[in-house]
Write a protein that holds these residues in place. Structure first.
Motif, PDB file in Angstrom:
ATOM      1  N   GLU A  47      20.450  55.731  79.352  1.00  0.00           N
ATOM      2  CA  GLU A  47      19.174  55.799  80.072  1.00  0.00           C
ATOM      3  C   GLU A  47      18.002  55.863  79.094  1.00  0.00           C
ATOM      4  O   GLU A  47      17.002  55.157  79.267  1.00  0.00           O
ATOM      5  CB  GLU A  47      19.123  57.029  80.975  1.00  0.00           C
ATOM      6  CG  GLU A  47      19.920  56.912  82.244  1.00  0.00           C
ATOM      7  CD  GLU A  47      19.736  58.130  83.129  1.00  0.00           C
ATOM      8  OE1 GLU A  47      18.597  58.387  83.562  1.00  0.00           O
ATOM      9  OE2 GLU A  47      20.731  58.831  83.367  1.00  0.00           O
ATOM     10  N   ARG A  91      14.920  53.288  78.469  1.00  0.00           N
ATOM     11  CA  ARG A  91      13.510  53.692  78.544  1.00  0.00           C
ATOM     12  C   ARG A  91      12.764  53.232  77.289  1.00  0.00           C
ATOM     13  O   ARG A  91      11.632  52.742  77.376  1.00  0.00           O
ATOM     14  CB  ARG A  91      13.411  55.204  78.707  1.00  0.00           C
ATOM     15  CG  ARG A  91      12.019  55.669  79.068  1.00  0.00           C
ATOM     16  CD  ARG A  91      11.963  57.143  79.424  1.00  0.00           C
ATOM     17  NE  ARG A  91      12.875  57.436  80.530  1.00  0.00           N
ATOM     18  CZ  ARG A  91      13.540  58.574  80.661  1.00  0.00           C
ATOM     19  NH1 ARG A  91      13.412  59.524  79.760  1.00  0.00           N
ATOM     20  NH2 ARG A  91      14.330  58.784  81.692  1.00  0.00           N
ATOM     21  N   GLU A 151      12.219  49.480  77.455  1.00  0.00           N
ATOM     22  CA  GLU A 151      11.150  49.154  78.404  1.00  0.00           C
ATOM     23  C   GLU A 151       9.784  49.446  77.789  1.00  0.00           C
ATOM     24  O   GLU A 151       8.850  48.645  77.916  1.00  0.00           O
ATOM     25  CB  GLU A 151      11.328  49.930  79.703  1.00  0.00           C
ATOM     26  CG  GLU A 151      10.305  49.533  80.750  1.00  0.00           C
ATOM     27  CD  GLU A 151      10.502  50.233  82.075  1.00  0.00           C
ATOM     28  OE1 GLU A 151       9.817  49.832  83.030  1.00  0.00           O
ATOM     29  OE2 GLU A 151      11.321  51.176  82.175  1.00  0.00           O
ATOM     30  N   GLN A 208      11.481  44.356  78.817  1.00  0.00           N
ATOM     31  CA  GLN A 208      11.170  45.314  79.873  1.00  0.00           C
ATOM     32  C   GLN A 208      12.279  45.317  80.926  1.00  0.00           C
ATOM     33  O   GLN A 208      12.758  46.374  81.335  1.00  0.00           O
ATOM     34  CB  GLN A 208       9.844  44.969  80.546  1.00  0.00           C
ATOM     35  CG  GLN A 208       8.626  45.186  79.685  1.00  0.00           C
ATOM     36  CD  GLN A 208       7.373  44.617  80.322  1.00  0.00           C
ATOM     37  OE1 GLN A 208       7.442  43.797  81.234  1.00  0.00           O
ATOM     38  NE2 GLN A 208       6.221  45.035  79.831  1.00  0.00           N
ATOM     39  N   ARG A 266      14.895  48.302  81.967  1.00  0.00           N
ATOM     40  CA  ARG A 266      15.050  48.829  83.332  1.00  0.00           C
ATOM     41  C   ARG A 266      16.507  48.734  83.785  1.00  0.00           C
ATOM     42  O   ARG A 266      17.025  49.639  84.444  1.00  0.00           O
ATOM     43  CB  ARG A 266      14.136  48.075  84.298  1.00  0.00           C
ATOM     44  CG  ARG A 266      12.670  48.475  84.169  1.00  0.00           C
ATOM     45  CD  ARG A 266      11.811  47.913  85.286  1.00  0.00           C
ATOM     46  NE  ARG A 266      11.717  46.465  85.263  1.00  0.00           N
ATOM     47  CZ  ARG A 266      10.826  45.763  84.585  1.00  0.00           C
ATOM     48  NH1 ARG A 266       9.922  46.387  83.846  1.00  0.00           N
ATOM     49  NH2 ARG A 266      10.811  44.446  84.630  1.00  0.00           N
ATOM     50  N   GLN A 270      18.484  51.494  82.144  1.00  0.00           N
ATOM     51  CA  GLN A 270      18.197  52.774  82.792  1.00  0.00           C
ATOM     52  C   GLN A 270      18.937  52.886  84.120  1.00  0.00           C
ATOM     53  O   GLN A 270      19.511  53.932  84.432  1.00  0.00           O
ATOM     54  CB  GLN A 270      16.697  52.914  83.052  1.00  0.00           C
ATOM     55  CG  GLN A 270      15.884  53.141  81.797  1.00  0.00           C
ATOM     56  CD  GLN A 270      14.417  53.225  82.103  1.00  0.00           C
ATOM     57  OE1 GLN A 270      13.985  54.170  82.759  1.00  0.00           O
ATOM     58  NE2 GLN A 270      13.649  52.245  81.658  1.00  0.00           N
ATOM     59  N   ALA A 271      18.931  51.809  84.879  1.00  0.00           N
ATOM     60  CA  ALA A 271      19.610  51.818  86.173  1.00  0.00           C
ATOM     61  C   ALA A 271      21.111  52.013  86.001  1.00  0.00           C
ATOM     62  O   ALA A 271      21.738  52.796  86.733  1.00  0.00           O
ATOM     63  CB  ALA A 271      19.330  50.525  86.923  1.00  0.00           C
TER      64      ALA A 271
END
Length: 64
Positions: free
Chosen positions: A13, A17, A20, A32, A36, A39-40
């Motif tokens: 995660e 971040r 991104e 970016q 994301r 992170q997801a």
């Protein structure tokens, strides 16, 4: 699962971040999006770990 999995998921995660944020700074839309997505994925894995932990607690409660 163990603490190692939780740490690994959180690291994923955080890596996402960072990607991104770098993508934001450099106007790199691909970076970016990749951030994301990372992170997801890390978040989903963390949620899975929480479900496993909860299931283990329920299972233990029935053993008593």
């Amino acid at each position: 699962m163990g603490t190692d999995d939780k740490i690994s998921n959180k690291a994923e995660e955080l890596k996402g971040r960072a990607k991104e944020n770098i993508g934001d700074l450099t106007d790199d839309e691909d970076l970016q999006a990749e951030g994301r997505a990372d992170q997801a994925e890390g978040g989903l894995k963390q949620a899975g770990e929480k479900v496993k932990d909860a299931a283990g607690k329920v299972k233990d409660a029935f053993k008593k």
